[in-house]
Design a protein around this motif. Sequence first.
Motif, PDB file in Angstrom:
ATOM      1  N   GLU A  14       0.818  -1.201   0.000  1.00  8.83           N
ATOM      2  CA  GLU A  14       0.000   0.000   0.000  1.00  8.83           C
ATOM      3  C   GLU A  14       0.858   1.261   0.000  1.00  8.83           C
ATOM      4  O   GLU A  14       0.577   2.235  -0.692  1.00  8.83           O
ATOM      5  CB  GLU A  14      -0.921  -0.019   1.214  1.00  8.83           C
ATOM      6  N   PHE A  15       1.916   1.227   0.804  1.00 10.57           N
ATOM      7  CA  PHE A  15       2.806   2.381   0.857  1.00 10.57           C
ATOM      8  C   PHE A  15       3.471   2.612  -0.488  1.00 10.57           C
ATOM      9  O   PHE A  15       3.611   3.744  -0.959  1.00 10.57           O
ATOM     10  CB  PHE A  15       3.850   2.165   1.955  1.00 10.57           C
ATOM     11  N   TYR A  16       3.912   1.534  -1.141  1.00  8.34           N
ATOM     12  CA  TYR A  16       4.576   1.654  -2.439  1.00  8.34           C
ATOM     13  C   TYR A  16       3.624   2.219  -3.489  1.00  8.34           C
ATOM     14  O   TYR A  16       3.997   3.101  -4.268  1.00  8.34           O
ATOM     15  CB  TYR A  16       5.095   0.280  -2.874  1.00  8.34           C
ATOM     16  N   THR A  17       2.399   1.715  -3.492  1.00 10.56           N
ATOM     17  CA  THR A  17       1.420   2.188  -4.470  1.00 10.56           C
ATOM     18  C   THR A  17       1.124   3.666  -4.260  1.00 10.56           C
ATOM     19  O   THR A  17       1.015   4.448  -5.212  1.00 10.56           O
ATOM     20  CB  THR A  17       0.136   1.362  -4.361  1.00 10.56           C
ATOM     21  N   GLU A  18       0.975   4.040  -3.016  1.00  7.07           N
ATOM     22  CA  GLU A  18       0.696   5.441  -2.715  1.00  7.07           C
ATOM     23  C   GLU A  18       1.836   6.336  -3.174  1.00  7.07           C
ATOM     24  O   GLU A  18       1.619   7.419  -3.711  1.00  7.07           O
ATOM     25  CB  GLU A  18       0.463   5.604  -1.210  1.00  7.07           C
TER      26      GLU A  18
ATOM     27  N   PRO B   2       2.005  11.538  -7.813  1.00  6.60           N
ATOM     28  CA  PRO B   2       1.737  12.630  -8.768  1.00  6.60           C
ATOM     29  C   PRO B   2       0.284  12.648  -9.238  1.00  6.60           C
ATOM     30  O   PRO B   2      -0.286  13.721  -9.452  1.00  6.60           O
ATOM     31  CB  PRO B   2       2.691  12.327  -9.924  1.00  6.60           C
ATOM     32  N   VAL B   3      -0.302  11.470  -9.390  1.00  8.59           N
ATOM     33  CA  VAL B   3      -1.693  11.385  -9.842  1.00  8.59           C
ATOM     34  C   VAL B   3      -2.643  11.836  -8.745  1.00  8.59           C
ATOM     35  O   VAL B   3      -3.562  12.649  -8.970  1.00  8.59           O
ATOM     36  CB  VAL B   3      -2.014   9.953 -10.304  1.00  8.59           C
ATOM     37  N   THR B   4      -2.452  11.308  -7.535  1.00  9.81           N
ATOM     38  CA  THR B   4      -3.361  11.664  -6.441  1.00  9.81           C
ATOM     39  C   THR B   4      -3.248  13.138  -6.075  1.00  9.81           C
ATOM     40  O   THR B   4      -4.258  13.777  -5.737  1.00  9.81           O
ATOM     41  CB  THR B   4      -3.057  10.792  -5.222  1.00  9.81           C
TER      42      THR B   4
ATOM     43  N   ASP C 276      -8.870  17.560  -4.744  1.00  7.59           N
ATOM     44  CA  ASP C 276      -9.505  18.888  -4.786  1.00  7.59           C
ATOM     45  C   ASP C 276      -9.493  19.503  -6.183  1.00  7.59           C
ATOM     46  O   ASP C 276      -9.504  20.728  -6.338  1.00  7.59           O
ATOM     47  CB  ASP C 276      -8.813  19.844  -3.812  1.00  7.59           C
ATOM     48  N   CYS C 277      -9.467  18.624  -7.230  1.00  7.27           N
ATOM     49  CA  CYS C 277      -9.463  19.180  -8.596  1.00  7.27           C
ATOM     50  C   CYS C 277     -10.745  19.933  -8.910  1.00  7.27           C
ATOM     51  O   CYS C 277     -10.757  20.837  -9.749  1.00  7.27           O
ATOM     52  CB  CYS C 277      -9.231  18.060  -9.614  1.00  7.27           C
ATOM     53  N   HIS C 278     -11.858  19.611  -8.209  1.00  8.50           N
ATOM     54  CA  HIS C 278     -13.119  20.278  -8.463  1.00  8.50           C
ATOM     55  C   HIS C 278     -13.131  21.703  -7.925  1.00  8.50           C
ATOM     56  O   HIS C 278     -14.053  22.485  -8.216  1.00  8.50           O
ATOM     57  CB  HIS C 278     -14.270  19.489  -7.824  1.00  8.50           C
ATOM     58  N   MET C 279     -12.104  22.031  -7.134  1.00 10.62           N
ATOM     59  CA  MET C 279     -12.049  23.350  -6.529  1.00 10.62           C
ATOM     60  C   MET C 279     -11.053  24.263  -7.246  1.00 10.62           C
ATOM     61  O   MET C 279     -10.877  25.415  -6.841  1.00 10.62           O
ATOM     62  CB  MET C 279     -11.650  23.222  -5.051  1.00 10.62           C
ATOM     63  N   ARG C 280     -10.419  23.761  -8.329  1.00  6.48           N
ATOM     64  CA  ARG C 280      -9.436  24.578  -9.031  1.00  6.48           C
ATOM     65  C   ARG C 280     -10.077  25.101 -10.320  1.00  6.48           C
ATOM     66  O   ARG C 280     -10.390  24.334 -11.239  1.00  6.48           O
ATOM     67  CB  ARG C 280      -8.192  23.754  -9.362  1.00  6.48           C
TER      68      ARG C 280
ATOM     69  N   CYS D 200      -5.731   4.487  -2.309  1.00  6.29           N
ATOM     70  CA  CYS D 200      -5.254   5.867  -2.316  1.00  6.29           C
ATOM     71  C   CYS D 200      -5.944   6.724  -3.359  1.00  6.29           C
ATOM     72  O   CYS D 200      -5.830   7.959  -3.344  1.00  6.29           O
ATOM     73  CB  CYS D 200      -3.743   5.895  -2.536  1.00  6.29           C
ATOM     74  N   LEU D 201      -6.657   6.117  -4.266  1.00  2.85           N
ATOM     75  CA  LEU D 201      -7.347   6.861  -5.319  1.00  2.85           C
ATOM     76  C   LEU D 201      -8.740   7.314  -4.919  1.00  2.85           C
ATOM     77  O   LEU D 201      -9.398   8.043  -5.674  1.00  2.85           O
ATOM     78  CB  LEU D 201      -7.454   5.990  -6.586  1.00  2.85           C
ATOM     79  N   VAL D 202      -9.219   6.893  -3.752  1.00  4.35           N
ATOM     80  CA  VAL D 202     -10.599   7.184  -3.364  1.00  4.35           C
ATOM     81  C   VAL D 202     -10.857   8.680  -3.337  1.00  4.35           C
ATOM     82  O   VAL D 202     -11.834   9.193  -3.915  1.00  4.35           O
ATOM     83  CB  VAL D 202     -10.907   6.547  -1.997  1.00  4.35           C
ATOM     84  N   SER D 203     -10.003   9.423  -2.653  1.00  3.27           N
ATOM     85  CA  SER D 203     -10.226  10.870  -2.548  1.00  3.27           C
ATOM     86  C   SER D 203     -10.175  11.536  -3.913  1.00  3.27           C
ATOM     87  O   SER D 203     -10.945  12.462  -4.202  1.00  3.27           O
ATOM     88  CB  SER D 203      -9.185  11.490  -1.617  1.00  3.27           C
ATOM     89  N   GLY D 204      -9.264  11.071  -4.757  1.00  5.40           N
ATOM     90  CA  GLY D 204      -9.174  11.648  -6.094  1.00  5.40           C
ATOM     91  C   GLY D 204     -10.417  11.360  -6.917  1.00  5.40           C
ATOM     92  O   GLY D 204     -10.893  12.229  -7.658  1.00  5.40           O
TER      93      GLY D 204
END
Length: 1629
Positions: A685-689, A694-696, A701-705, A747-751
């Motif tokens: 999990e740590f490695y994937t994160e 860069p992606v996450t 918060d891309c909807h706020m930019r 780790c992609l959930v928030s994104g």
Amino acid sequence: MAAELIRRGVLQEGEYLNILQKICDDREVSVVTCEVILEAVQAWECERPVGGKIVHHERSRTVYADLLEKCLVPYLLDIIGRHSVKAFSYHENHINHANGIPQDSAKSKSKIADDGRLIRKATLVNNDVINSMIKEKVTETIELKLVPKLSCLIVYLLGILSAAEKDGFSLDQQVNLQPSYLSLIQVFEKITESLSELTLDNIVAVNELHRVKILSLIIANLLRDKSCQQRDEFMIPVKTIVDISLNLVKGSHDADITAVLLTLIVQPYLESVIKGDAIVMKLWHIVKDFYAAGEDFITEEKNATGFLILCFLSEHTSRMSLPLENDDMFWKIIQHGLIHPNPLSRKRSQYVLKRAVDICTSSTANGYSKYMLWQMNKKKEIEKLWYDFFLLIETLEEKQAHVIKPVLEKLDRLILASSKNGFHVSWVLIIFHRIFSHDNKNIRQWGLMKFLNLKFPEEVLMNGFLSFVTCHLISVLSDYLYYARDPGLPPKTSSAVGDQLIVFFRNIISSLSISNQRQFLCSLLETIFDGRPWGGIPLFYLLRSVAQIPCTRVWNYKVVKNATVNFEGCLSTQDVTLRSGSQCDLLKAVFKHLSVETSLIEICDIVGHFRRKESWCRGTGTWEMIIDGLDVFNVNYDNSSVHKALAASMSSLDCKDIVHPSDMALGINLLMEKNCRKNDNNRGEFYTESLLKPVTNFLRDCHMRPYLDQKKLAWTLQVVAATLEIRYDVPSDNQGTELKHDGDLSCLVSGIISVAQLFINHMDMLNQPHDLDTLTLYLQLFGICSSAPPLRSTMKNLYVQILEKCKSLLEKADPVKVSFGIIVLEHLLLFHYKVSGHSIREEYHQLFLQRIVHNIPPLTQRRGIEGYKSTEFTSNLLLETTRSCWSCIDVLITKKELGSTSSLAEIESTVEAFLTEAVSTLGRLNAVHVFQVAVSLAPSVVKANLWQELVELMWRSSSEFRKGCDLYRTLIGYLSDLLFHRDAIVKPDNHKFIVQISQKLLATGEAAQGIAAHMARSLIMPLSERAVRDALPSGTLDELMQDVLVPLLMFGYVFRKQFKIVQDTVEYIQHSGTTYSTNILLESNWDADQRARAITLRFLLSLNKEKSSDRSIAEATVQGIRYQYAKCTGDRRDFGNSQSHRYKTRLLQAFLLLLPLLDEEECLLSLSWLCKGLIKDHQQPSVRYIQEWGIALIVIFHPNFYPHLLKHFLEGSKERVGCVGSFLASLTHVACTTEEEEVLSQAIQYTLPWCMAQHFNTRLYAQVSLRKIWHHCQAINATAVLDKYEPMQQCLQFVVEQGSAARNTLNMLNDFYFKVFHPVQHYTLQTIVYDLPCLSLLANDEWLTVDFIMGAIDSSILPVRSEIPLHNMDKVLAESSPAPWVIKAAGETSFPEDNEVSGSPVLNVQRKITPWKSMISELTAPLDLPDMAQQRNLNPIGKVRTCTSSLCALYIKKEKCSSFLLFQAEPKQQRGGLILVASLIDKPPNLGGLCRTCEVFSVQEYVVPSLAVLEDQTFNSLSLTAQQWVPVKEVKPDNIAEYLRTLQNEGYTLVAAEQTANSKKLSEYSFPERTAVILGNEREGIPCELLQLLDVCVEIPQFGIIRSLNVHVSGALFIWEYTRQHLTKPTSG
């Protein structure tokens, strides 16, 4: 006539000269004039010597000079003038002007066809022009005869005048030779001018061949005069003419023009000069310029006349400053010629090669070139090798395999010598190239297997062998026929060529060094994927062999990348299983041979060109191979090229080398997978994160930019979607094991939440048709996220918010937003509807009902969007909206089991109202959804009486999609479901319509595989319901059984050769298990036709004997079987494995399965039907076995039918004796299953008479049957029967044990059918569908295993209720072999295996004579070059078809050859002094055969009654173009007496082939050299009046009863005896 008068002394000098002066004054020159003058001058000058010396007369010399100066030379200049380019252009323009043809198009309209066809194009031409063209054609013919005579006459007269001047004869002052010589200089200058006017454009644009012939003939004849050769003023313009000719040779692509220039200009010039080295060397350089050579082979041929020039050069090698044999380019050109597609070029190359080898072998020095390895101490060995080579290369020109087969063993000696560097390997490759291009497929197959068994050391491999593999072998391997599985191989095995190909490449790689491995494998990969079209079969086996090569690591990234790009283009038209197998093998090869310096991102780029769902999907063996293969590459998993590329892409997308999103996603998955296998889950999990940081970071918060980079956002979303798809789109069987690290991507959930919010916020901003791509990107990502376990719950919550936004879109007035709302609603129904609660589903129902369903017709039928221009984007949006509407309907109606509501019922009723209209107007995108909705609404459709109309509309609409085979099969599948819906079947009134559509479906199933199988399943599913069968009245299913079910039982067509190979290969791939990903990822359709039969057979096994409805179905099916069998039965016997043969076998197999369900009445009818089949037809083994078995079973089950069997036996023996063996077999099986002595006694009684039958097979069957019955009687102790027939049995026993009868009987008793087969114990499904087809050598695609039939449909749906066991209790049939007579009946002759060819040494082989003279273009055959030394007076009585062989023999070796006879070219052809007179023969076949014999034995002249016979078809069928090579003269039967007197006056002995009172025997008669043989008429022989003119009559000695031979045979014997006595005698000197 004048010459004859001179010889007889009738014509005096004054009269003779007056005749010549008269001709000179008239100045009219013709062929006859030239012949008369020449014969007269010859007779006067040569035959009237005074005192042994020719007397020069002053007056005659004056007349000769006048004749030259005033008549002959000016006329020759006039002819040359007419053939200048200017004169030709004027004449052409004159004709074009008369026709009104524009100047520009004149060239294309002015050609005159050969052989009397005057005009190539039908144009409107006036009569004057036609007459002009005809006159021109006649003029050309006359000129070709006139010019040689005229120029020859000029040369002869000049020779006489020069001789007189040389002898010191004082001529009158008026007799001056200078004007004549000046005129000749003018002739040479005019010819030079005319030839120099010729350009390549002229030669191509118009027919210049005639002009070149005329000018060349003049030069050739003038150069014969020694006085011309000795005068420099003549030879200077001649040298210029030769130079011009060489330039024309260099630029001309016309072999005829080249042949004329070489033979008529260059050759006479070389003969007249001492030094011609420069000319010869210039010709050689011309030839070299015709070809472009690579390292080992000729790569380009610019002009095909090079081999013709080489033939010419082979006569002048002594003039060359450097021997050709030292130039490697010479050998390459020869080798190119030996494999040339033009047979004449191959023949010329063989000739030149023989000359070159002859020169080399006659030398006393060692070696010439690497291609000609010559050592004096091994002279005999090398000579033997070349002998074998020429024998092979010549024999391979033949077509018959029986001629070629014995010679092929010679190849082994060449191969062995090549492996030891004693014979250059390129010559062996030439042989193989010729084998690969042979017309006989068996020879090609043998040659390929022989080649693939070669194993050479590296030194030999580098001498062109590897180049041959990449340049030629790869092309050979592209033929799918080589990969047919051998008949002796078991099913599910690969082809022999495919297996040997693996060994071949392994042998090559094991012999090469690392550098050469790199060169070869890179060249091999580039050649395979150089853009050529590949079939699925050859590509699969080729890549399979490359994948099996030991690991080398010699491919770099660039080479592999180019190969994979081209590989993608080869996949579109291939079978999906083959396509998948090829991709898996190429991936294996890549990871075996790819350089370790390749970066991970480059690896991802390569793998990304392969189709994931067909090859490297997670959970497959290929994926595991990729993961394991990463270890050999220099990959830093914490800072790989993927890390760097991802970071660079997220910082800026403006760089040129942007990584494709799918490649990046693959790299991410590979790193995650590799890290997870090395570390625990927490570390993963740590490695994937860390990897996805860069992606996450970008998505958070891309909807706020507000100023979000949309290009970068799109790239990132594609990367995330592809990453999730690769990670979680795995085979269902592997989900449990592959998803143990699902938490890696949490780790992609928030994104994803931010992306969903961004989508919700910006949905109102999507208001243009081109925004469809953006919407599709978002929805694609959400769909993948909803299937990913870490994101599934997140998406479920987000879908509620998206639903609210969807409602607002559907309420908008903007049609684009409404369309977007429908597309979003479709997505929600697909991914949210099923997992939502009842209230949410009802909300979906109401939304669809209120906003969409009533507007579907206007939404789906509009042609544009109001307020928007018609563009590609609007068209796409319209199509997508229509598809989404029907997809929504499909989801709601097909998922109604989740809970039916009133709103859903309203939706169904609304859709039903416009369903027929939708079917009639559907498009490609929504066709599947509309058809699926139609099937889902089938009950209401049937109830509303719309079923028939809807089926017809669906049939018509689906026909529009035939080109898209997968879509078409899907649509037909839905059509079948609706056609055979249970609600429709239970109505008997629908059955007739069902039969009509079913017949169309079956016809369609022939072309589209899988349709019949779906049709069978659709039919059987409702019939498997007991309620359906019981609900129908008795007999109502008969029509369906007979016209639908029975055709399905016999469905399956004979595969074409290619499809059979595809099927065998697919079967092998599927049998390979996890080696190929297709076995996990894809469902193959290769056995679809077999599944159709398997399903219907499975239905027959479900019929219950206790149920009357099932018995009724069985009876109706048997009636249909008998009907269809009658349709398959023709007047002739079926070919093995033909369509009708297979139909009969399938029908009889089904009959055996139904036999237990039939009552006595039906069984009696079936017994009669089977017996009549045995009587009428001579069946193939599989049909015959089942018929005999079926008869035996019926009688065994119903013993009271035994008398009926005996009755049919008697009737059959009277009608066709051949059926007795079959009846005896059935009778034997019946007798051996009973203990009733009456039955046994009758069986013996009916068998005994046939034990002494005249027919061998019948007698053998009877003897075997009797012995088997007798043994059975002994086994059961049937005392009464044994006692009654004991004496007969003893007598028979004595007979059958004598001679070969004992062996034949024993062989038959060892046949499984008599030895181990039991008609009752082996009455199983296994025997019927598998064992018996195997033992009768039926094609293996007809073998159905029990497991295959049982797996065709679930047993819970269709339980087995048949009394017939599924499997045999023993394995005796499985272990048995086919009977010898079966093998003989099914066997086919093929080319022997390699061990058969080379098993025993062949001491002698056929070797055809090669007529080398045909190397010259046939154009030169009719040219007349008179030979002054040998010319004979021409007879004006007959028309002559001359064929001067001197030109044809110009390329034949003139000097004496070495003693190595193999390489001696044929000596210059000399025609004997034999004339064959066949004017009395009537029949063209006899004349044609004699013409061929005359040509073979070089007869001087062949006399026929009419030249018109040369055009006769029967004449040509026997002469085989011999008339082109032998002088043929026409003498009418009425003129034959006068012609024979002329021959006698010329010194010929007239010999009659006739039996007379004074005739001599042919064996005792010695033919004079000048002989004329006269043959008589076929019936009447030679007339008595002609016999009186003849010198001798010769007869052929006979020892039989028939009085005479055929005239052709007689003539041939006379010709051979003359040849034996004269032409075969050794010449002195």
